[in-house]
Design an enzyme around this catalytic site. Structure first.
Site, PDB file in Angstrom:
ATOM      1  N   HIS A  39       4.174  -4.488  -3.824  1.00 52.94           N
ATOM      2  CA  HIS A  39       3.847  -5.138  -5.097  1.00 52.94           C
ATOM      3  C   HIS A  39       4.715  -6.377  -5.336  1.00 52.94           C
ATOM      4  O   HIS A  39       5.006  -6.727  -6.482  1.00 52.94           O
ATOM      5  CB  HIS A  39       3.945  -4.140  -6.268  1.00 52.94           C
ATOM      6  CG  HIS A  39       2.841  -3.124  -6.239  1.00 52.94           C
ATOM      7  ND1 HIS A  39       1.585  -3.377  -6.731  1.00 52.94           N
ATOM      8  CD2 HIS A  39       2.795  -1.868  -5.730  1.00 52.94           C
ATOM      9  CE1 HIS A  39       0.815  -2.307  -6.543  1.00 52.94           C
ATOM     10  NE2 HIS A  39       1.524  -1.386  -5.927  1.00 52.94           N
ATOM     11  N   SER A 138      -8.212  -0.878   4.534  1.00 51.96           N
ATOM     12  CA  SER A 138      -9.560  -0.833   5.098  1.00 51.96           C
ATOM     13  C   SER A 138     -10.359  -2.034   4.577  1.00 51.96           C
ATOM     14  O   SER A 138     -11.139  -2.633   5.323  1.00 51.96           O
ATOM     15  CB  SER A 138     -10.253   0.466   4.713  1.00 51.96           C
ATOM     16  OG  SER A 138     -10.173   0.684   3.319  1.00 51.96           O
ATOM     17  N   ASP A 185      -2.327  -8.255   2.788  1.00 51.67           N
ATOM     18  CA  ASP A 185      -3.202  -7.491   3.687  1.00 51.67           C
ATOM     19  C   ASP A 185      -4.033  -8.405   4.585  1.00 51.67           C
ATOM     20  O   ASP A 185      -4.199  -8.164   5.775  1.00 51.67           O
ATOM     21  CB  ASP A 185      -4.139  -6.590   2.879  1.00 51.67           C
ATOM     22  CG  ASP A 185      -3.384  -5.691   1.920  1.00 51.67           C
ATOM     23  OD1 ASP A 185      -2.156  -5.580   2.075  1.00 51.67           O
ATOM     24  OD2 ASP A 185      -4.015  -5.109   1.027  1.00 51.67           O
TER      25      ASP A 185
HETATM   26  C1  GLA Z   1      -2.621  -3.739  -2.122  1.00 53.69           C
HETATM   27  C2  GLA Z   1      -2.919  -5.230  -2.237  1.00 53.69           C
HETATM   28  C3  GLA Z   1      -1.773  -6.058  -1.646  1.00 53.69           C
HETATM   29  C4  GLA Z   1      -0.427  -5.621  -2.209  1.00 53.69           C
HETATM   30  C5  GLA Z   1      -0.275  -4.111  -2.146  1.00 53.69           C
HETATM   31  C6  GLA Z   1       0.975  -3.634  -2.836  1.00 53.69           C
HETATM   32  O1  GLA Z   1      -2.620  -3.369  -0.774  1.00 53.69           O
HETATM   33  O2  GLA Z   1      -4.110  -5.562  -1.575  1.00 53.69           O
HETATM   34  O3  GLA Z   1      -2.003  -7.420  -1.887  1.00 53.69           O
HETATM   35  O4  GLA Z   1      -0.257  -6.100  -3.518  1.00 53.69           O
HETATM   36  O5  GLA Z   1      -1.373  -3.443  -2.723  1.00 53.69           O
HETATM   37  O6  GLA Z   1       2.109  -4.099  -2.192  1.00 53.69           O
END
Ligand code: GLA
Length: 396
Positions: A39, A138, A185
């Site tokens: 986060h 995913s 991600d």
């Molecule tokens: C999800 C979001 C990411 C990130 C994480 C927490 O995976 O897609 O962008 O904020 O939560 O670290």
């Protein structure tokens, strides 16, 4: 592994769309596990994920009908597995809708097409071995695989850099799935490298740095709790808002720019939840920096301590953990060869990640199963990022 998944997807393609017109385009994009820095990405901070050897493949063929038909092989519950929609036209762009799973695909097509009407109709099959909604990205792996697929479908379109690709997929998720996710991600799914983690500064221009993770004696064990609490995406967007409000009250461009000292000075103007959320983001940012220094000198003990602190902070200050995650983390930490364990990803269910001596791996899994029988394990070395799969090399 990507190649095996691809062979399966080709069989499904032939079964669905007829064997006389086989798929001739394929792409793979991995999921990820975040090792530390949770986060922090949407607060312009640092993250340290690695790509895993599990991901999503998409195989397909241009069909010249102006229509797109995409079959997912995933278990999508009550939704249909086949999504059919018109290819975008300059006067009729795509819109999100049902089935929901297809919004990730449509979102990427929409962002790629950008109102030009250049993406043609196609048939495709999506197959993934990343469990859906488990916190292993995913969705990002589906977005990035789709982008690498569409790029092959439209070879004359402009070339994009790795950062541009990640940002395009992030926008797709914002606009078509309604999750205001950060950039981690999509970046790791595009940029992952075997044997390495990725230290990413989530403030533009991003400055990604690969960090070696190749000690054969330690592994990152992923444990899926197989629970997903409904509030996940709503609470996620709420956390983002709270962080923004806290940064504004502290007169900082983002929480990345705030120190613990700044936070304490402004405590009286912050609401209690703003204070706690900000404290997590600030301390987590510091933990990422120290964790990189420790992993580079092989100080796994220190890295493990930081993982434990990260979990506590996510649980108490950020309040995104849940009983099941706390349980699997607590069980893992009872094993002597475990350095550290924490929840990973957005939270409210999904997976934990545990750094453990290889010789203690089985004992750790047994321990977790003894107290949490529903656990599902993944062991993965850091894998490569997204790629085009050349179907002529598959021997099918
Ligand atoms: C999800 C979001 C990411 C990130 C994480 C927490 O995976 O897609 O962008 O904020 O939560 O670290």
């Amino acid at each position: 592994m990507a190649e095996d998944l691809c062979k399966e997807a080709l069989k499904r393609f032939a079964a669905q769309f007829g064997g006389d017109k086989p798929a001739n385009i394929a792409a793979f994009a991995p999921g990820r596990v975040n090792l530390i820095g949770e986060h922090t990405d949407y607060n312009d901070g640092f993250v340290f994920p690695m790509a895993i050897e599990y991901g999503t493949v998409i195989v397909g063929l241009r069909n010249d009908t102006g229509k797109c038909a995409v079959l997912t092989c995933a278990d999508v519950g009550d939704e249909p597995n086949l999504a059919e929609f018109d290819a975008p036209k300059d006067d009729k762009p795509l819109e999100p809708g049902e089935p929901k799973w297809a919004n990730y695909v449509k979102g990427v097509i929409d962002q790629f097409d950008n109102g030009k009407g250049i993406v043609p109709g196609f048939n495709a099959v999506v197959m993934s071995n990343v469990p859906l909604g488990s916190g292993l990205s995913s969705s990002a792996s589906l977005e990035v695989a789709t982008l690498f697929f569409i790029e092959q479908l439209c070879p004359d379109a402009e070339e994009r850099t790795e950062s541009e690709r990640a940002l395009l997929c992030q926008q797709a998720e914002h606009k078509f799935a309604g999750v205001k996710c950060g950039i981690m991600d999509q970046f790791i799914s595009v940029m992952g490298k075997a044997g390495q983690g990725l230290l990413l500064d989530c403030r533009p221009p991003y400055s990604p740095r690969l960090i070696k993770l190749d000690n054969p004696n330690v592994v990152f064990l992923i444990c899926n709790t197989k629970v997903r609490h409904e509030l996940a995406s709503g609470e996620y967007n709420k956390r983002r808002e709270t962080c923004k409000a806290a940064a504004e009250k502290m007169a900082k461009p983002s929480l990345r720019d705030a120190s613990i000292h700044d936070l304490e000075m402004k405590k009286s103007v912050l609401a209690p939840d703003e204070y706690c959320r900000a404290r997590h983001v600030i301390t987590e940012g510091n933990r990422v920096i120290v964790s990189i220094q420790s992993i580079q000198v092989g100080d796994y003990k220190k890295f493990g301590q930081l993982m434990k602190q990260s979990h506590t902070s996510l649980k108490d200050d950020y309040q995104v953990s849940c009983a099941e995650l706390d349980k699997v983390v607590e069980l893992a930490l009872q094993i002597q060869g475990v350095y550290g364990s924490r929840m990973t990803g957005g939270g409210f269910g999904g997976c934990s990640v545990t750094l453990v001596e290889k010789s203690f791996l089985q004992r750790t899994m047994d321990k977790i199963l003894s107290g949490y029988p529903n656990a599902e394990f993944f062991v993965s070395s850091p894998g490569d990022g997204a790629k085009v799969i050349d179907l002529t090399t598959l021997g099918v």
